[in-house]
Design a protein around this motif. Structure first.
Motif, PDB file in Angstrom:
ATOM      1  N   VAL A  19      10.502 -51.584  59.194  1.00 19.26           N
ATOM      2  CA  VAL A  19       9.177 -51.735  59.784  1.00 19.26           C
ATOM      3  C   VAL A  19       8.222 -52.295  58.736  1.00 19.26           C
ATOM      4  CG1 VAL A  19       9.480 -49.870  61.462  1.00 19.26           C
ATOM      5  CG2 VAL A  19       8.482 -49.368  59.215  1.00 19.26           C
ATOM      6  N   PRO A  20       7.157 -52.968  59.156  1.00 16.24           N
ATOM      7  CA  PRO A  20       6.162 -53.473  58.194  1.00 16.24           C
ATOM      8  C   PRO A  20       5.193 -52.384  57.775  1.00 16.24           C
ATOM      9  CG  PRO A  20       5.575 -54.150  60.419  1.00 16.24           C
ATOM     10  CD  PRO A  20       6.901 -53.465  60.528  1.00 16.24           C
ATOM     11  N   LEU A  21       4.319 -52.731  56.840  1.00 14.55           N
ATOM     12  CA  LEU A  21       3.308 -51.812  56.334  1.00 14.55           C
ATOM     13  C   LEU A  21       2.440 -51.305  57.483  1.00 14.55           C
ATOM     14  CD1 LEU A  21       2.239 -50.749  53.557  1.00 14.55           C
ATOM     15  CD2 LEU A  21       0.555 -52.579  53.657  1.00 14.55           C
ATOM     16  N   GLY A  22       2.187 -49.992  57.507  1.00 10.66           N
ATOM     17  CA  GLY A  22       1.333 -49.407  58.531  1.00 10.66           C
ATOM     18  C   GLY A  22       2.060 -48.972  59.786  1.00 10.66           C
ATOM     19  N   CYS A  23       3.394 -49.035  59.776  1.00  6.50           N
ATOM     20  CA  CYS A  23       4.166 -48.722  60.986  1.00  6.50           C
ATOM     21  C   CYS A  23       5.131 -47.564  60.805  1.00  6.50           C
ATOM     22  CB  CYS A  23       4.928 -49.956  61.456  1.00  6.50           C
ATOM     23  SG  CYS A  23       3.879 -51.361  61.861  1.00  6.50           S
ATOM     24  N   VAL A  24       4.942 -46.776  59.758  1.00  2.00           N
ATOM     25  CA  VAL A  24       5.835 -45.643  59.521  1.00  2.00           C
ATOM     26  C   VAL A  24       5.543 -44.541  60.539  1.00  2.00           C
ATOM     27  CG1 VAL A  24       6.517 -43.844  57.895  1.00  2.00           C
ATOM     28  CG2 VAL A  24       6.011 -46.147  57.070  1.00  2.00           C
ATOM     29  N   THR A  25       6.556 -44.130  61.295  1.00  3.97           N
ATOM     30  CA  THR A  25       6.472 -43.024  62.245  1.00  3.97           C
ATOM     31  C   THR A  25       7.871 -42.451  62.418  1.00  3.97           C
ATOM     32  OG1 THR A  25       6.968 -44.230  64.301  1.00  3.97           O
ATOM     33  CG2 THR A  25       4.665 -44.278  63.529  1.00  3.97           C
ATOM     34  N   PRO A  26       8.018 -41.298  63.068  1.00 10.28           N
ATOM     35  CA  PRO A  26       9.364 -40.766  63.343  1.00 10.28           C
ATOM     36  C   PRO A  26      10.227 -41.739  64.136  1.00 10.28           C
ATOM     37  CG  PRO A  26       7.720 -39.059  63.677  1.00 10.28           C
ATOM     38  CD  PRO A  26       6.965 -40.337  63.463  1.00 10.28           C
ATOM     39  N   PHE A  27       9.604 -42.645  64.906  1.00 11.01           N
ATOM     40  CA  PHE A  27      10.379 -43.599  65.708  1.00 11.01           C
ATOM     41  C   PHE A  27      11.218 -44.529  64.831  1.00 11.01           C
ATOM     42  CE2 PHE A  27       6.890 -43.068  69.034  1.00 11.01           C
ATOM     43  CZ  PHE A  27       7.669 -42.251  69.840  1.00 11.01           C
ATOM     44  N   ALA A  28      10.811 -44.733  63.571  1.00 15.96           N
ATOM     45  CA  ALA A  28      11.534 -45.652  62.685  1.00 15.96           C
ATOM     46  C   ALA A  28      12.941 -45.153  62.376  1.00 15.96           C
ATOM     47  CB  ALA A  28      10.752 -45.854  61.387  1.00 15.96           C
ATOM     48  N   LEU A  29      13.192 -43.865  62.609  1.00 19.91           N
ATOM     49  CA  LEU A  29      14.514 -43.311  62.337  1.00 19.91           C
ATOM     50  C   LEU A  29      15.550 -43.760  63.353  1.00 19.91           C
ATOM     51  CD1 LEU A  29      13.571 -39.660  61.289  1.00 19.91           C
ATOM     52  CD2 LEU A  29      13.847 -41.695  59.867  1.00 19.91           C
ATOM     53  N   VAL A  30      15.139 -44.508  64.359  1.00 15.73           N
ATOM     54  CA  VAL A  30      16.075 -45.049  65.339  1.00 15.73           C
ATOM     55  C   VAL A  30      17.024 -46.062  64.701  1.00 15.73           C
ATOM     56  CG1 VAL A  30      14.645 -46.985  66.103  1.00 15.73           C
ATOM     57  CG2 VAL A  30      16.227 -45.917  67.723  1.00 15.73           C
ATOM     58  N   ASN A  31      16.604 -46.656  63.586  1.00 17.67           N
ATOM     59  CA  ASN A  31      17.434 -47.646  62.898  1.00 17.67           C
ATOM     60  C   ASN A  31      18.542 -46.965  62.094  1.00 17.67           C
ATOM     61  OD1 ASN A  31      16.020 -50.196  63.552  1.00 17.67           O
ATOM     62  ND2 ASN A  31      14.305 -49.226  62.476  1.00 17.67           N
ATOM     63  N   ASP A  32      19.744 -47.534  62.144  1.00 15.01           N
ATOM     64  CA  ASP A  32      20.889 -46.955  61.438  1.00 15.01           C
ATOM     65  C   ASP A  32      20.648 -46.863  59.938  1.00 15.01           C
ATOM     66  OD1 ASP A  32      22.292 -46.663  63.783  1.00 15.01           O
ATOM     67  OD2 ASP A  32      23.365 -48.560  63.599  1.00 15.01           O
ATOM     68  N   SER A  33      19.905 -47.809  59.387  1.00 16.32           N
ATOM     69  CA  SER A  33      19.642 -47.828  57.945  1.00 16.32           C
ATOM     70  C   SER A  33      18.800 -46.638  57.492  1.00 16.32           C
ATOM     71  CB  SER A  33      18.940 -49.128  57.559  1.00 16.32           C
ATOM     72  OG  SER A  33      17.769 -49.313  58.342  1.00 16.32           O
ATOM     73  N   ALA A  34      18.175 -45.933  58.451  1.00 14.48           N
ATOM     74  CA  ALA A  34      17.308 -44.797  58.119  1.00 14.48           C
ATOM     75  C   ALA A  34      17.964 -43.458  58.442  1.00 14.48           C
ATOM     76  CB  ALA A  34      15.985 -44.914  58.883  1.00 14.48           C
ATOM     77  N   ARG A  35      19.280 -43.483  58.661  1.00 14.48           N
ATOM     78  CA  ARG A  35      19.943 -42.252  59.113  1.00 14.48           C
ATOM     79  C   ARG A  35      19.914 -41.142  58.058  1.00 14.48           C
ATOM     80  NH1 ARG A  35      23.754 -46.002  57.888  1.00 14.48           N
ATOM     81  NH2 ARG A  35      25.462 -45.442  56.476  1.00 14.48           N
ATOM     82  N   HIS A  36      19.763 -41.500  56.767  1.00 13.35           N
ATOM     83  CA  HIS A  36      19.749 -40.488  55.708  1.00 13.35           C
ATOM     84  C   HIS A  36      18.332 -40.050  55.336  1.00 13.35           C
ATOM     85  CE1 HIS A  36      23.979 -40.987  55.281  1.00 13.35           C
ATOM     86  NE2 HIS A  36      23.908 -42.224  54.810  1.00 13.35           N
ATOM     87  N   VAL A  37      17.317 -40.569  56.014  1.00  8.84           N
ATOM     88  CA  VAL A  37      15.932 -40.205  55.700  1.00  8.84           C
ATOM     89  C   VAL A  37      15.618 -38.828  56.274  1.00  8.84           C
ATOM     90  CG1 VAL A  37      13.506 -40.805  56.027  1.00  8.84           C
ATOM     91  CG2 VAL A  37      15.195 -42.612  55.624  1.00  8.84           C
ATOM     92  N   CYS A  38      15.023 -37.974  55.456  1.00 12.57           N
ATOM     93  CA  CYS A  38      14.633 -36.633  55.897  1.00 12.57           C
ATOM     94  C   CYS A  38      13.275 -36.709  56.600  1.00 12.57           C
ATOM     95  CB  CYS A  38      14.550 -35.702  54.690  1.00 12.57           C
ATOM     96  SG  CYS A  38      13.786 -34.100  55.034  1.00 12.57           S
ATOM     97  N   LEU A  39      13.165 -36.089  57.766  1.00 16.80           N
ATOM     98  CA  LEU A  39      11.909 -36.076  58.520  1.00 16.80           C
ATOM     99  C   LEU A  39      11.330 -34.671  58.529  1.00 16.80           C
ATOM    100  CD1 LEU A  39       9.800 -37.358  60.447  1.00 16.80           C
ATOM    101  CD2 LEU A  39      11.351 -36.780  62.331  1.00 16.80           C
ATOM    102  N   LEU A  40      10.097 -34.539  58.034  1.00 16.38           N
ATOM    103  CA  LEU A  40       9.377 -33.272  58.060  1.00 16.38           C
ATOM    104  C   LEU A  40       8.196 -33.409  59.006  1.00 16.38           C
ATOM    105  CD1 LEU A  40       9.331 -32.468  54.228  1.00 16.38           C
ATOM    106  CD2 LEU A  40      10.956 -31.658  55.933  1.00 16.38           C
TER     107      LEU A  40
END
Length: 319
Positions: free
Chosen positions: A98-119
């Protein structure tokens, strides 16, 4: 390529998730977003993309007025007081897609973000709904926490709601309460400067690259004694220059000027306009922080080296 906004909205519909969408001009901050949806029912959210020293990434999604103390959160994760910092901008594209300013829990839909921890802020549970960008900051989606949980579970993410205001003691008999949420896998991003240097070297030497390993590649992995000596000599020269406070100040000013000039470009001024000041400020802060840490570390090492030299070469004569 990552998910597009339209694909995400279609997925929410397939999951029979209730949501409302509101189109608006591109916004880069919560304050700007509030001008368009702040008067509607629902709470605004802020989303921080963070990393730790072991290259593990985190998204902290909280109510807009929640004060997130990164030092406290870092300790609660078992990372020490300074274990968390803002993730580099290139990680947005490499990991979250995602580009700058678009970080949200929805970004975890991408396979590349599967290891990102969401709090997630537990305050979301007390809200009728909350606003998030659907991978694009020209739209806001209102969704309640139950439907957000449904989406997260559909992509294999177990929602973790946290009291971000808590500051429990951490000690020998009181282990970090959030340590179990730390991701096990690290993500190492390619260094942009290494990419540039590599491409310049290939172009200069006219080296053709194929799928077979070459002797040149082997040398790149294991530096020769000559190259190590050159770096060592270079470090000595730098150390001697940082022994002079005037040269240190001059070096800092040169770095600052270089960064400012590289950021204030005509295309950036036309593209971002009102947000330019914030964008440049954040970028300068990030880049200058790295430069200053490097310079001050060298200055500290120089002080230590000179002090050690003085202590070993200026000992009083024994009687």
């Amino acid at each position: 390529m990552g998910y597009a906004k339209e694909q995400l909205l279609a997925r929410l519909q397939e999951l029979q998730i209730d949501f409302a969408q509101y189109e608006h001009p591109v916004v880069l901050t919560v304050e700007a977003q509030a001008k368009y949806v702040g008067h509607m029912k629902g709470a605004l959210s802020k989303n921080l993309f963070l990393k730790d020293k072991k290259h593990r990434f985190y998204i902290v999604s909280a109510l807009a007025d929640m004060k997130v103390d990164l030092k406290v959160l870092s300790q609660r994760l078992g990372l020490g007081k300074g274990g968390l910092r803002m993730a580099p901008e290139e990680a947005l594209g490499e990991i979250l897609k995602v580009p700058l300013g678009c970080v949200t829990p929805f970004a975890l839909v991408n396979d590349s973000a599967r290891h990102v921890c969401l709090l997630l802020d537990q305050g979301f549970k007390s809200q009728e709904c909350c606003f998030f960008h659907p991978l694009s900051n020209d739209m806001s989606v209102a969704i309640n926490f139950r439907d957000l949980d449904k989406f997260l579970n559909s992509i294999g993410k177990t929602p973790a709601y946290v009291d971000l205001e808590a500051n429990p003691p951490v000690g020998k008999d009181q282990p970090p309460d959030l340590a179990g949420l730390v991701p096990s896998d690290a993500v190492v991003l390619p260094d942009p400067s290494e990419k540039i240097a590599s491409s310049q070297g290939l172009e200069k030497n006219h080296i053709s690259v194929n799928n077979k390993p070459t002797a040149t590649a082997a040398k790149a992995v294991k530096p020769s004694n000559a190259s190590q000596k050159e770096r060592s000599d270079s470090a000595v020269n730098l150390s001697s220059s940082f022994g002079d406070p005037e040269k240190l100040v001059e070096e800092i000013l040169e770095k600052t000027t270089s960064i400012v000039l590289s950021e204030v470009k005509e295309e950036n001024m036309e593209k971002y306009q009102e947000q330019l000041g914030t964008m440049v400020s954040n970028s300068i802060r990030k880049q200058l922080s790295l430069e200053l840490k490097s310079i001050l570390s060298m200055f500290k090492n120089t002080s230590y080296t000179e002090g050690f030299y003085a202590g070993t070469h200026r000992q009083p004569k024994r009687m």
